[in-house]
Design an enzyme around this catalytic site. Structure first.
Site, PDB file in Angstrom:
ATOM      1  CE  LYS A 116      -2.880  -1.640   3.351  1.00 30.55           C
ATOM      2  NZ  LYS A 116      -4.076  -1.604   4.231  1.00 30.55           N
ATOM      3  N   GLY A 164      -8.859  -5.418   7.015  1.00 29.13           N
ATOM      4  CA  GLY A 164      -8.944  -4.634   8.249  1.00 29.13           C
ATOM      5  C   GLY A 164      -7.877  -4.966   9.272  1.00 29.13           C
ATOM      6  CD  GLU A 199      -2.447   5.976   5.347  1.00 26.73           C
ATOM      7  OE1 GLU A 199      -1.892   5.428   4.376  1.00 26.73           O
ATOM      8  OE2 GLU A 199      -3.576   5.672   5.728  1.00 26.73           O
ATOM      9  CE  LYS A 236     -14.498  -1.808   3.022  1.00 28.21           C
ATOM     10  NZ  LYS A 236     -14.039  -2.257   1.701  1.00 28.21           N
ATOM     11  CD  GLU A 274     -10.873  -0.138   0.354  1.00 24.31           C
ATOM     12  OE1 GLU A 274     -11.755  -1.001   0.462  1.00 24.31           O
ATOM     13  OE2 GLU A 274      -9.922  -0.042   1.152  1.00 24.31           O
ATOM     14  CD  GLU A 287      -6.819  -1.494   0.699  1.00 25.62           C
ATOM     15  OE1 GLU A 287      -5.877  -2.251   0.376  1.00 25.62           O
ATOM     16  OE2 GLU A 287      -7.780  -1.875   1.383  1.00 25.62           O
ATOM     17  CG  ASN A 289      -9.332  -3.686  -1.759  1.00 22.35           C
ATOM     18  OD1 ASN A 289      -8.211  -3.863  -1.278  1.00 22.35           O
ATOM     19  ND2 ASN A 289     -10.324  -3.200  -1.051  1.00 22.35           N
ATOM     20  NE  ARG A 291      -9.914  -8.097  -2.235  1.00 18.61           N
ATOM     21  CZ  ARG A 291     -10.860  -7.554  -1.494  1.00 18.61           C
ATOM     22  NH1 ARG A 291     -12.132  -7.667  -1.856  1.00 18.61           N
ATOM     23  NH2 ARG A 291     -10.576  -6.858  -0.410  1.00 18.61           N
TER      24      ARG A 291
HETATM   25  P1  ADP Z   1     -13.955  -5.920   0.856  1.00 21.27           P
HETATM   26  O1  ADP Z   1     -13.027  -4.786   0.731  1.00 21.27           O
HETATM   27  O2  ADP Z   1     -14.281  -6.628  -0.388  1.00 21.27           O
HETATM   28  O3  ADP Z   1     -15.093  -5.595   1.732  1.00 21.27           O
HETATM   29  P2  ADP Z   1     -12.743  -7.270   3.045  1.00 21.27           P
HETATM   30  O4  ADP Z   1     -11.715  -6.330   3.520  1.00 21.27           O
HETATM   31  O5  ADP Z   1     -13.981  -7.469   3.834  1.00 21.27           O
HETATM   32  O6  ADP Z   1     -13.075  -6.970   1.552  1.00 21.27           O
HETATM   33  O7  ADP Z   1     -12.061  -8.665   2.767  1.00 21.27           O
HETATM   34  C1  ADP Z   1     -12.705  -9.624   1.970  1.00 21.27           C
HETATM   35  C2  ADP Z   1     -12.276 -10.983   2.383  1.00 21.27           C
HETATM   36  O8  ADP Z   1     -10.936 -11.201   2.028  1.00 21.27           O
HETATM   37  C3  ADP Z   1     -12.378 -11.230   3.852  1.00 21.27           C
HETATM   38  O9  ADP Z   1     -12.700 -12.579   4.015  1.00 21.27           O
HETATM   39  C4  ADP Z   1     -10.985 -10.927   4.334  1.00 21.27           C
HETATM   40  O10 ADP Z   1     -10.713 -11.666   5.505  1.00 21.27           O
HETATM   41  C5  ADP Z   1     -10.143 -11.380   3.178  1.00 21.27           C
HETATM   42  N1  ADP Z   1      -8.927 -10.595   2.945  1.00 21.27           N
HETATM   43  C6  ADP Z   1      -8.812  -9.446   2.277  1.00 21.27           C
HETATM   44  N2  ADP Z   1      -7.523  -9.041   2.206  1.00 21.27           N
HETATM   45  C7  ADP Z   1      -6.800  -9.970   2.844  1.00 21.27           C
HETATM   46  C8  ADP Z   1      -5.406 -10.142   3.124  1.00 21.27           C
HETATM   47  N3  ADP Z   1      -4.478  -9.292   2.684  1.00 21.27           N
HETATM   48  N4  ADP Z   1      -5.037 -11.212   3.815  1.00 21.27           N
HETATM   49  C9  ADP Z   1      -5.952 -12.093   4.241  1.00 21.27           C
HETATM   50  N5  ADP Z   1      -7.265 -12.000   4.002  1.00 21.27           N
HETATM   51  C10 ADP Z   1      -7.691 -10.954   3.328  1.00 21.27           C
HETATM   52  P1  ADP Z   2      -7.328  -2.839   4.575  1.00 21.62           P
HETATM   53  O1  ADP Z   2      -6.322  -3.163   3.525  1.00 21.62           O
HETATM   54  O2  ADP Z   2      -7.217  -3.686   5.774  1.00 21.62           O
HETATM   55  O3  ADP Z   2      -8.713  -2.749   4.000  1.00 21.62           O
HETATM   56  P2  ADP Z   2      -7.272   0.074   4.592  1.00 21.62           P
HETATM   57  O4  ADP Z   2      -6.019   0.813   4.394  1.00 21.62           O
HETATM   58  O5  ADP Z   2      -8.229   0.008   3.482  1.00 21.62           O
HETATM   59  O6  ADP Z   2      -6.916  -1.387   5.087  1.00 21.62           O
HETATM   60  O7  ADP Z   2      -8.010   0.660   5.879  1.00 21.62           O
HETATM   61  C1  ADP Z   2      -9.090  -0.008   6.483  1.00 21.62           C
HETATM   62  C2  ADP Z   2      -9.862   0.961   7.363  1.00 21.62           C
HETATM   63  O8  ADP Z   2      -9.004   1.496   8.397  1.00 21.62           O
HETATM   64  C3  ADP Z   2     -10.403   2.196   6.654  1.00 21.62           C
HETATM   65  O9  ADP Z   2     -11.632   1.959   6.023  1.00 21.62           O
HETATM   66  C4  ADP Z   2     -10.525   3.176   7.809  1.00 21.62           C
HETATM   67  O10 ADP Z   2     -11.656   2.923   8.588  1.00 21.62           O
HETATM   68  C5  ADP Z   2      -9.300   2.859   8.650  1.00 21.62           C
HETATM   69  N1  ADP Z   2      -8.159   3.688   8.221  1.00 21.62           N
HETATM   70  C6  ADP Z   2      -7.142   3.336   7.409  1.00 21.62           C
HETATM   71  N2  ADP Z   2      -6.261   4.341   7.246  1.00 21.62           N
HETATM   72  C7  ADP Z   2      -6.726   5.368   7.986  1.00 21.62           C
HETATM   73  C8  ADP Z   2      -6.266   6.702   8.243  1.00 21.62           C
HETATM   74  N3  ADP Z   2      -5.135   7.177   7.707  1.00 21.62           N
HETATM   75  N4  ADP Z   2      -7.009   7.479   9.073  1.00 21.62           N
HETATM   76  C9  ADP Z   2      -8.158   7.019   9.629  1.00 21.62           C
HETATM   77  N5  ADP Z   2      -8.623   5.792   9.423  1.00 21.62           N
HETATM   78  C10 ADP Z   2      -7.935   4.962   8.620  1.00 21.62           C
HETATM   79 MG    MG Z   3      -9.290  -1.475   2.512  1.00 21.41          MG
END
Ligand code: ADP
Ligand code: ADP
Ligand code: MG
Length: 445
Positions: A116, A164, A199, A236, A274, A287, A289, A291
Site C-alpha cells: 500500500k 482490516g 499514516e 465493514k 478506496e 488503497e 483492491n 478484485r
Molecule cells: P472488501 O473490501 O471486499 O469488503 P474485506 O476487507 O472485507 O473486503 O475482505 C474480503 C475478504 O478477504 C475477507 O474474508 C478478508 O478476511 C479477506 N482478505 C482481504 N484481504 C486480505 C489479506 N491481505 N489477507 C488475508 N485476508 C484478506
Molecule cells: P485494509 O487493507 O485492511 O482494507 P485500509 O487501508 O483500506 O486497510 O483501511 C481499512 C480501514 O481502516 C479504513 O476503512 C478506515 O476505517 C481505517 N483507516 C485506514 N487508514 C486510515 C487513516 N489514515 N485514518 C483514519 N482511518 C484509517
Molecule cells: Mg481497505
C-alpha cells in the site's frame, strides 16, 4: 466467452459467480475442501474437484492443486473471488504459465497495488491525493521522524495488510516505540511481509470507494461510489451506494480520480479504489483492491450492471458492455453483512449447526449466501454467512426494506449479527445521514 471456468473460492462468492456464469452459458467447476463436501457451491457447479483438507493452506490457498484441477477438467479460466488467492501475483503467474486465464487484473497491476505504501507513491504520480504519511519505515528513527512530520495521532499500517488487519493507532512517540516492532513482527507472520508505514489518522473520516471496470481496449468506466464507513475494527459491516450527502463536486472528483488512476496503471478487469473523506470533503487515496469486492452487489443494485459478467467478458478479451454515459445510477442500496459472530461476546465466531434459516424476500431484496438449513458452520473459514442487499427509490426506502427483511430473516442454532442489524437499521443517527468509520465502535461502547 469461455466455455468453462473454475472458481477457486467457496462460500457466498463462489455461489454468486456460478450464478452469473450459468446465465452466460459458461460451465463451472467448483473446488472444495473436506469441510465443504456438501457445500452449496459444490452442488451448484456443473463439476467439482476435491482439493484437500479443511485448513485453507491445504485447500483454498493451494494454488498448484487448484491449477491442476482446472487443467484436469478442461476449464479455460479461473475466477478467484475475493480473499484467498485473489490478490496473489505468484498465483496469477502460475495460472498464466499453465496456459489458463486469470479472471482479474494482470500480475503486474496486483504487484503495483499489493504494497500500500508503494501504491500511494504511484497515486501521487497520477495526481491523486493520498493520506499524508511515509514510505516503508525500518526502525524507530525514521518512523519517529515520519510521525512527527505528519503529526500525531498516526496509524502504523502493514504495507501488505488487508481485511482490516495490520493497522495500529498510535497517540504519541512513546506509544510508537512500543507498537512499531510488534506491528512489524505481526505483519511478517500474518502477511508474510513485515513492511510497515506511517499514516496520519484522519479524524471522523468516511470510507468512500469507487468501483471501476476496464477492458483491454482502453475503455475504463466507474460505477459510482459506495460508502463503507459502518465498520467495526476497520472491518465493514454495512455498506451503502451511493454515498449519502456528498457534494456533487466531491462525488465527481472522486469518481474521476479513480478512473484516472486506473488508466495511469493500465488497469483491466474490476477493481475498487478506496478513499478516506474528511469533514471538509477533502479526499485521500488509501488503497486499491484488485478484485471483486464483498459489497459489489449494492453497486449492481443501483446501476443494473452485473459486475461478475463484466469480469468474465473482459477476461475473455471482450469489450465492457457499458460505456460511461450508459451508467445511470438510480435509487439507493444498502448491504448488511450477516456474520456467524456473537456481538454480545466480542464478535467471537460461532461455529455450529444452523437449526433454522429463513430468508427474506420481496421487491428490492437480494440475499447472497452459501448457507442452507441444517448446514454446519465450521471454524475453518471467515464468518460471513450471508449478505442482505436491499434497495429502493431512495436511501429511506432501502433502509425501510432492510428493516422489513430483517424481521423475516432468521438464523437459529448459532449467534449472528442479525439482531444488531435490526437495532442499527432503527438508529436515528444512522438514518439521518452519513456516519464516520469509528461511529459504530463508539455506539457499541
Ligand atoms: P472488501 O473490501 O471486499 O469488503 P474485506 O476487507 O472485507 O473486503 O475482505 C474480503 C475478504 O478477504 C475477507 O474474508 C478478508 O478476511 C479477506 N482478505 C482481504 N484481504 C486480505 C489479506 N491481505 N489477507 C488475508 N485476508 C484478506
Ligand atoms: P485494509 O487493507 O485492511 O482494507 P485500509 O487501508 O483500506 O486497510 O483501511 C481499512 C480501514 O481502516 C479504513 O476503512 C478506515 O476505517 C481505517 N483507516 C485506514 N487508514 C486510515 C487513516 N489514515 N485514518 C483514519 N482511518 C484509517
Ligand atoms: Mg481497505
Amino acid at each position: 466467452m469461455f466455455a468453462k471456468i473454475l472458481i477457486s473460492n467457496r462460500g457466498e462468492i463462489a455461489c454468486r459467480i456460478i450464478r452469473t456464469a450459468r446465465r452466460l452459458g459458461v460451465k463451472t467447476v467448483a473446488v472444495y475442501s473436506d469441510a465443504d463436501r456438501d457445500a452449496l457451491h459444490v452442488e451448484m457447479a456443473d463439476e467439482a474437484v476435491h482439493i484437500g483438507a479443511s485448513e485453507v493452506a491445504q485447500s483454498y490457498l493451494n494454488g498448484a492443486r487448484i491449477i491442476k484441477a482446472a487443467l484436469q477438467t478442461g476449464a479455460q479460466a479461473i475466477h478467484p473471488g475475493y480473499g484467498f488467492l485473489s490478490e496473489n501475483p505468484e498465483f496469477v503467474d502460475a495460472v498464466t504459465k499453465a496456459g489458463l486465464i486469470f479472471i482479474g487484473p494482470s500480475a503486474r497491476s496486483i504487484r503495483a497495488m499489493g504494497l500500500k505504501d508503494a501504491a500511494k507513491a504511484l497515486m501521487v504520480q497520477a495526481g491523486v491525493p493520498v493520506v499524508p504519511g511515509s514510505h516503508a519505515v525500518t526502525g524507530m528513527a525514521d518512523a519517529g521522524r515520519a510521525a512527527a512530520e505528519v503529526g500525531y495521532p498516526v496509524l502504523v499500517k502493514a504495507a501488505a495488510g488487508g481485511g482490516g488487519r495490520g493497522i495500529r493507532p498510535v497517540q504519541d512517540r512513546a506509544e510508537l516505540a512500543e507498537v512499531l516492532p510488534a506491528a512489524q513482527a505481526e505483519a511478517r507472520s500474518a502477511f508474510g511481509d513485515g513492511t510497515a508505514y506511517i499514516e496520519r489518522a484522519i479524524p471522523r473520516a468516511r470510507h468512500i470507494e469507487v468501483q471501476v471496470l476496464a477492458d483491454n481496449r482502453g475503455n475504463v468506466v466507474h460505477l459510482f461510489e459506495r460508502d463503507c464507513s459502518m465498520q467495526r475494527r476497520r472491518q465493514k459491516l454495512i455498506e451503502e451506494a451511493p454515498a449519502p450527502d456528498l457534494q456533487r463536486s466531491t462525488r465527481v472528483a472522486l469518481n474521476d480520480a479513480a478512473v484516472r488512476l486506473a488508466r495511469q496503471v493500465g488497469y483491466r478487469n474490476a477493481g475498487t479504489v478506496e478513499f478516506l473523506v474528511d469533514l471538509d470533503e477533502n479526499f485521500y487515496f488509501i488503497e486499491m483492491n484488485t478484485r471483486v469486492q464483498v459489497e459489489h452487489p449494492i453497486t449492481e443494485a443501483i446501476t443494473g450492471v452485473d459486475i461478475v459478467a463484466e469480469q468474465l467478458q473482459v477476461a475473455a478479451d471482450g469489450p465492457l458492455s457499458v460505456a460511461q454515459e450508459g451508467v445511470v445510477p438510480t435509487g439507493a442500496a444498502v448491504e448488511l453483512r450477516i456474520n456467524a459472530e456473537d456481538p454480545a461476546n466480542g464478535f467471537a465466531p460461532t461455529p455450529g449447526e444452523v437449526a433454522r434459516f429463513d430468508l427474506p424476500g420481496g421487491p428490492g431484496v437480494r440475499v447472497d449466501t452459501w448457507l442452507t438449513q441444517g448446514d454446519r458452520i465450521t471454524p475453518f473459514y471467515d464468518s460471513l454467512v450471508a449478505k442482505l442487499v436491499c434497495w429502493g427509490a431512495d436511501r429511506a426506502q432501502a433502509y425501510a426494506r432492510a428493516r422489513q427483511a430483517l424481521r423475516e430473516f432468521h438464523v437459529e442454532g448459532v449467534a449472528s449479527t442479525i439482531q444488531l442489524h435490526r437495532e442499527l437499521t432503527d438508529d436515528a443517527e444512522l438514518l439521518a445521514g452519513p456516519v464516520h468509520t469509528t461511529w459504530l465502535e463508539q455506539r457499541l461502547g
